[in-house]
Design an enzyme around this catalytic site. Structure first.
Site, short mmCIF file in Angstrom:
data_model
loop_
_atom_site.label_atom_id
_atom_site.label_comp_id
_atom_site.label_asym_id
_atom_site.label_seq_id
_atom_site.Cartn_x
_atom_site.Cartn_y
_atom_site.Cartn_z
N TYR A 1 34.30 47.11 47.10
CA TYR A 1 33.78 48.41 46.69
C TYR A 1 32.56 48.84 47.49
O TYR A 1 32.36 50.01 47.74
CB TYR A 1 33.38 48.38 45.21
N HIS B 1 43.40 38.37 34.49
CA HIS B 1 42.34 39.33 34.82
C HIS B 1 41.27 39.27 33.71
O HIS B 1 41.13 40.22 32.93
CB HIS B 1 42.92 40.74 34.98
N ASN C 1 39.27 42.49 46.75
CA ASN C 1 38.68 43.63 46.03
C ASN C 1 37.37 43.95 46.70
O ASN C 1 36.49 43.08 46.82
CB ASN C 1 38.41 43.29 44.56
N GLU D 1 39.31 37.98 40.92
CA GLU D 1 37.86 37.83 41.11
C GLU D 1 37.23 36.62 40.44
O GLU D 1 36.44 36.76 39.49
CB GLU D 1 37.14 39.10 40.63
N ARG E 1 50.05 47.47 40.53
CA ARG E 1 49.43 46.18 40.21
C ARG E 1 48.97 46.21 38.76
O ARG E 1 48.05 46.96 38.41
CB ARG E 1 48.24 45.92 41.15
N GLU F 1 41.92 46.11 45.28
CA GLU F 1 41.12 47.11 44.56
C GLU F 1 40.12 47.75 45.51
O GLU F 1 39.54 47.06 46.36
CB GLU F 1 40.30 46.49 43.41
C1 GBH Z 1 36.48 45.08 39.62
O1 GBH Z 1 35.37 44.27 39.74
C2 GBH Z 1 37.32 44.59 38.49
O2 GBH Z 1 38.37 43.77 38.95
C3 GBH Z 1 37.85 45.67 37.61
O3 GBH Z 1 38.35 45.12 36.42
C4 GBH Z 1 36.77 46.70 37.38
O4 GBH Z 1 37.17 47.67 36.47
C5 GBH Z 1 36.44 47.32 38.70
O5 GBH Z 1 36.04 46.37 39.62
C6 GBH Z 1 35.34 48.36 38.63
O6 GBH Z 1 34.12 47.78 38.29
O7 GBH Z 1 25.11 43.76 41.50
O8 GBH Z 1 25.11 41.80 40.11
O9 GBH Z 1 25.65 43.92 39.12
C7 GBH Z 1 34.36 44.76 40.56
C8 GBH Z 1 33.46 43.65 40.90
C9 GBH Z 1 31.49 44.35 39.82
C10 GBH Z 1 31.47 43.07 41.86
C11 GBH Z 1 30.05 44.65 39.99
C12 GBH Z 1 30.04 43.35 42.00
C13 GBH Z 1 28.06 43.95 40.93
C14 GBH Z 1 27.30 42.74 40.68
N1 GBH Z 1 32.12 44.07 41.09
N2 GBH Z 1 29.43 43.61 40.73
S1 GBH Z 1 25.65 43.09 40.32
#
Ligand code: GBH
Length: 490
Positions: free
Chosen positions: A331, A144, A329, A189, A98, A396
């Site tokens: 995490y 992106h 995505n 996202e 991807r 992701e």
């Molecule tokens: C992804 O976003 C991205 O698509 C990618 O580009 C990036 O490198 C990867 O993750 C790793 O970060 O609690 O308010 O700080 C992840 C999306 C980012 C969603 C952090 C939640 C926390 C929000 N996430 N976010 S906060």
């Protein structure tokens, strides 16, 4: 005993004891992949006529926006090292790669009707050909986060004319590469594009229009997505026979305690944090709860109408069902209860819940990422139950650490734990999960964390001119998982 043997035994022991993994095997047609994104890896920021994206522009103006005062000018230098990257993907043995395309590399002037950059077109053409020659299926993200700055000067995603600019750009990609690319992701996202980009100023273009700009931004993103989906469906799909989806991210929200109040807080959270984006595409409009609550709060705040825009009937028809697969995505997870002190107006105030974590959860190097494998299963079941079990492609999932950390036991445990939950979701809950993508192939430019935060299966030495790549242990483990379609790899 040699040092390598001792090391392997220690390594085996560490990875084997620390989590219980599922005995199931992944279905025969389950697809495994690995992901990157253009601004995070390419560099070559002004080569071949490429113009600045909102990230180039903002970080060139103000280096203090990132933790290490860095930017993506060189990044992993994949603009020059793309062939080596594909070699690494090939050795990993995954089914697909991807990648995302940089809009301003293809169309430096960006606006509808503007000219193509020949060098930009050739760059992605080479990558796509090389992937196919190596039996790796290209999955292409059209956008992106790297809006051409030219478009941001006229308001970016807040100006509805961006929809036509986006359609012009996406059509060009279908024309250029659609003979070989059969999997398209329209947006990565929207939550982060709109909330972090236009409301909380955590991502470019670093705007602070809380509770207004965020809603307007996604309104335009959703319409652009729906329209390009229908254009592909009518004009390209009959001959190119590909699929179009969108990637929506979600931090899973679980109730903090089992009181009715906390359970309701978690329901509100999911509607506002996931439903905001998913509901229009899967069910035709914003979640009723959001429409009602934001309408009511807007009136009380003195707005003449709701801060949440309204779709027309025509738009609803276009957007509803505009997906062949649903990108996800994911995490991490949070616990939800009512409360919190937020700016008025703001999306978080509209939602009205506060996030917390369980102190037993394992923290990563990123202040927002804890290891909570069961949250992924909970989320997959949520999607199945709320949206009629659509095909979900996990686009992701990954773990953050700092430093070189070649023996990345934490990342291995995280990956096995989350993949175990995917297996349970498939076999025990009947969720339609079609694939999994590890984020990320390489350590890369991690947005405002700069190069301090590492998500790579492969370590990149950003001090070396060559940006030397060294596979971590997680790369070897993922390779075995992919090859055996199983987590029982010892
Ligand atoms: C992804 O976003 C991205 O698509 C990618 O580009 C990036 O490198 C990867 O993750 C790793 O970060 O609690 O308010 O700080 C992840 C999306 C980012 C969603 C952090 C939640 C926390 C929000 N996430 N976010 S906060």
């Amino acid at each position: 005993m040699s040092m390598t043997v001792i090391h392997s035994i220690a390594f085996l022991f560490l990875t084997a004891v620390s989590c219980e993994v599922s005995n199931y095997s992944f279905p025969e047609n389950f697809q495994f992949g690995v992901a990157t994104a253009s601004y995070q890896i390419e560099g070559g920021w002004n080569e071949g006529g490429r113009s600045e994206s909102i990230w180039d522009y903002n970080l060139h103006q103000n280096p203090n926006l990132t933790d290490d005062k860095s930017n993506g000018d060189i990044a992993c230098d994949s603009y020059h090292k793309w062939k080596e990257d594909i070699e690494i993907v090939k050795n990993l043995g995954v089914d697909f790669y991807r990648l995302s395309i940089s809009w301003s590399r293809i169309l430096p002037s960006a606006l509808k009707g503007s000219e193509l950059s020949t060098e930009g077109v050739i760059y992605y053409n080479n990558i796509i050909d090389e992937l196919i020659a190596n039996n790796i299926v290209p999955y292409v993200t059209i956008f992106h986060w790297d809006t051409p700055q030219v478009l941001e000067f006229k308001g970016g995603w807040l100006n509805e004319t961006v929809i036509e600019d986006y359609i012009y750009y996406a059509r060009i990609l279908f024309e250029l590469y659609g003979d070989r690319v059969k999997h398209w992701i329209t947006f990565n996202e929207p939550h982060q594009i709109c909330e972090q980009g236009y409301a909380t100023a955590e991502k470019a273009p670093f705007k602070t229009l809380q509770g207004t700009g965020d809603y307007l931004c996604y309104h335009h993103v959703a319409i652009a997505h729906g329209k390009i989906y229908r254009i592909y469906e009518e004009e390209y799909k009959p001959t190119q026979k590909g699929q179009v989806g969108i990637t929506i991210d979600c931090v899973f929200g679980a109730p903090k305690t089992d009181t009715e109040e906390d359970k309701q807080a978690a329901i509100d959270y999911m509607e506002f944090q996931y439903g905001w984006f998913a509901h229009p595409i899967l069910s035709g409009n914003y979640p009723p709860l959001m429409i009602e609550k934001i309408g009511e709060l807007s009136r009380r705040e003195g707005f003449p109408k709701s801060r949440l825009p309204e779709f027309t009937q025509d738009e609803i028809k276009i957007i509803n069902g505009s997906f062949d697969f649903l990108g996800l995505n994911h995490y991490t997870t949070v616990l939800c209860s009512y409360g919190g002190n937020y700016p008025v107006p703001s999306h978080r105030n509209d939602l009205g819940t506060i996030d917390s974590i369980d102190p037993s959860w394992k923290p990563s190097a990123a202040d927002w990422l804890w290891e909570v494998p069961w949250g992924l299963r909970g989320l997959l079941v949520y999607i199945k139950d709320h949206y009629n079990n659509p095909p979900v492609l996990i686009t992701e999932n990954g773990w953050a650490n700092r430093g070189r950390y070649i023996h990345d036991v934490d990342r291995i445990n995280y990956m096995k734990g989350y993949l175990s939950e995917v297996l349970k979701a498939i076999y025990d809950d009947g969720c339609n999960v079609i694939g999994y993508t590890a984020w990320s192939l390489l350590d890369n430019f991690e947005w405002t964390y700069g190069y301090t935060m590492k998500f790579g299966l492969v370590y990149v030495d950003f001090e070396s001119e060559n940006r030397t790549r060294t596979p971590r242990d997680s790369y070897e483990i993922y390779k075995k998982i992919v090859a055996t379609k199983s987590l029982q790899i010892y």
